[in-house]
Design an enzyme around this catalytic site. Structure first.
Site, PDB file in Angstrom:
ATOM      1  N   PRO A 115     -19.609 -30.575 -18.390  1.00  0.00           N
ATOM      2  CA  PRO A 115     -20.320 -31.463 -19.313  1.00  0.00           C
ATOM      3  C   PRO A 115     -19.360 -32.474 -19.918  1.00  0.00           C
ATOM      4  CG  PRO A 115     -19.899 -29.334 -20.341  1.00  0.00           C
ATOM      5  CD  PRO A 115     -19.446 -29.217 -18.923  1.00  0.00           C
ATOM      6  N   MET A 116     -19.741 -33.747 -19.872  1.00  0.00           N
ATOM      7  CA  MET A 116     -18.916 -34.818 -20.438  1.00  0.00           C
ATOM      8  C   MET A 116     -19.824 -35.742 -21.237  1.00  0.00           C
ATOM      9  SD  MET A 116     -16.468 -35.622 -17.137  1.00  0.00           S
ATOM     10  CE  MET A 116     -17.795 -35.339 -15.944  1.00  0.00           C
ATOM     11  N   CYS A 172     -14.405 -28.833 -27.047  1.00  0.00           N
ATOM     12  CA  CYS A 172     -14.315 -30.292 -27.183  1.00  0.00           C
ATOM     13  C   CYS A 172     -13.044 -30.671 -27.945  1.00  0.00           C
ATOM     14  CB  CYS A 172     -15.543 -30.848 -27.896  1.00  0.00           C
ATOM     15  SG  CYS A 172     -15.490 -32.659 -28.063  1.00  0.00           S
ATOM     16  N   LYS A 206     -18.092 -22.507 -22.909  1.00  0.00           N
ATOM     17  CA  LYS A 206     -17.032 -23.361 -22.360  1.00  0.00           C
ATOM     18  C   LYS A 206     -15.970 -23.505 -23.432  1.00  0.00           C
ATOM     19  CE  LYS A 206     -15.995 -27.614 -19.884  1.00  0.00           C
ATOM     20  NZ  LYS A 206     -14.647 -27.729 -20.465  1.00  0.00           N
ATOM     21  N   HIS A 225     -11.016 -24.092 -19.650  1.00  0.00           N
ATOM     22  CA  HIS A 225     -10.074 -25.192 -19.390  1.00  0.00           C
ATOM     23  C   HIS A 225      -8.686 -24.686 -19.757  1.00  0.00           C
ATOM     24  CE1 HIS A 225      -9.299 -29.746 -19.356  1.00  0.00           C
ATOM     25  NE2 HIS A 225      -8.126 -29.168 -19.523  1.00  0.00           N
ATOM     26  N   ASN A 259     -11.244 -24.489 -14.944  1.00  0.00           N
ATOM     27  CA  ASN A 259     -11.451 -25.891 -15.277  1.00  0.00           C
ATOM     28  C   ASN A 259     -10.110 -26.498 -15.689  1.00  0.00           C
ATOM     29  OD1 ASN A 259     -12.979 -27.687 -18.011  1.00  0.00           O
ATOM     30  ND2 ASN A 259     -12.894 -28.328 -15.890  1.00  0.00           N
ATOM     31  N   GLY A 260      -9.919 -27.770 -15.327  1.00  0.00           N
ATOM     32  CA  GLY A 260      -8.705 -28.469 -15.717  1.00  0.00           C
ATOM     33  C   GLY A 260      -7.973 -29.034 -14.528  1.00  0.00           C
ATOM     34  N   GLY A 267     -14.627 -31.970 -13.792  1.00  0.00           N
ATOM     35  CA  GLY A 267     -15.092 -32.977 -14.737  1.00  0.00           C
ATOM     36  C   GLY A 267     -14.775 -34.380 -14.290  1.00  0.00           C
ATOM     37  N   ARG A 268     -13.674 -34.936 -14.808  1.00  0.00           N
ATOM     38  CA  ARG A 268     -13.360 -36.347 -14.594  1.00  0.00           C
ATOM     39  C   ARG A 268     -13.221 -36.712 -13.125  1.00  0.00           C
ATOM     40  NH1 ARG A 268      -8.048 -36.874 -17.236  1.00  0.00           N
ATOM     41  NH2 ARG A 268      -7.910 -34.695 -16.603  1.00  0.00           N
TER      42      ARG A 268
END
Length: 339
Positions: free
Chosen positions: A21-22, A106, A146, A175, A206-207, A230-231
């Site tokens: 999620p972003m 976040c 998360k 992450h 994640n990461g 993600g990105r």
């Protein structure tokens, strides 16, 4: 431990994949675009901000109610007011969601300074109460978390992992950086591996999962049940398909640059494009192009010229010159640099 089952993945014999999620990115349209190029197993919404006066954001809700990707969508919530988190979780459970996901990672200062998102990692006792209350309400579908490995250090990591297990969390997306790390520095895959050993639920690593090759390396190193991207899914929407190709020991099919140009068009043609002022539209597209540019041009010329373009025509002429000059040239699925 909860007996709730996670939604069926696309390939039950393969590790899981998820789109991270972003905020301002993973909206309904972006999910549709990603699905066109190869869906992940799971989608997660942008966060629903929860407080005393909050109501369900209709734009974020549309990623659930109007989603035709045929993939499960988890509704992410962010807040610290327990009664309001419970209220929001109840409301969301009236919709066709795969589960409720609590944001405890976040890294935006405007978020963690309010003791929400990554700020919760400083408050294990509060996390204990939040997870306990949410677990009572979210009992017929997955409750997921998360998070990052810590706030400024990993002092609370062990305690938080204990709470994840104690409250029967069904899936943990971890992450491997701290909140203060933002998106810089080494990812602590060793701590993700520790979490895999410590908790009973599946863990998504994640990461900096920037390619199919990296995904396989991280899965091997951590023993995680899957990866969350993600990105790098912004820069390479084919990544989930490529990860599945690699997991099945198939060659990764090269993506021609002309397909990257088509991807940019698809991003641009969001249904709301006609109602957005031009400069806002350009800013929206440049946000995505920041992640595409360096995989197209390692020396950074495309990135610099893209950022300097000031009109729609100028930007698209640049994209045409760079991406359509050689129809036999392929897109690199392994990025050159982290922005």
């Amino acid at each position: 431990m909860s007996e709730v089952l996670l939604p069926q993945p696309l390939h039950p014999d393969l590790p899981l994949t998820a789109l991270a999620p972003m905020q301002d990115v993973t909206n309904l349209w972006f999910m549709k675009v990603i699905a066109h190029y190869g869906s992940p197993d799971y989608f997660f919404t942008e966060y629903f901000r929860v407080n005393e006066t909050s109501r369900l954001n209709p734009n974020i809700l549309s990623a659930i109610t109007e989603n035709d990707t045929l993939r499960p969508v988890f509704a992410q919530i962010l807040g610290e007011s327990i009664p309001d988190l419970v209220r929001t979780a109840r409301e969301l459970c009236n919709y066709n969601i795969a589960g409720i996901d609590l944001n405890m990672g976040c890294p935006a200062p405007r978020i963690y300074r309010k003791n929400v998102g990554g700020g919760l990692l400083l408050l294990p006792e509060k996390v204990d109460r939040i997870l306990g209350e949410l677990r009572q309400v979210v009992n017929d579908r997955p409750l997921t978390v998360k998070m990052r490995v810590g706030f400024e250090n990993t002092d609370t990591f062990d305690k938080i992992l204990y709470l994840i297990d104690r409250h029967g969390i069904d899936l943990l997306s971890l992450h491997g950086r701290t909140v203060k790390d933002l998106y810089h520095g080494a990812v602590r895959y060793d701590l993700i591996a520790e979490a895999v050993r410590r908790v009973r639920c599946p863990v998504l690593a994640n990461g900096n999962i920037d390619s199919a090759t990296t995904a396989l390396e991280v899965l091997s190193q951590t023993g995680a049940a899957g990866v969350m991207v993600g990105r790098w899914a912004i820069g390479n929407p084919w990544i989930f398909h490529q990860i599945r190709q690699a997991l099945q020991s198939k060659p990764i099919v090269p993506v021609p640059l002309v397909e990257v140009r088509n991807y940019i068009d698809r991003l641009w043609k969001t249904p709301t494009v006609a109602t957005i002022p031009m400069q806002s539209r350009l800013g929206y597209l440049k946000m995505y192009l920041n992640y595409i540019a360096l995989s197209v041009d390692a020396n950074g010329h495309f990135l610099r010229q893209m950022r300097q373009s000031s009109t729609e025509a100028e930007l698209f002429n640049l994209c045409d010159r760079v991406l359509l000059a050689d129809k036999h040239e392929n897109f690199s699925s392994a990025p050159y640099s982290v922005l």
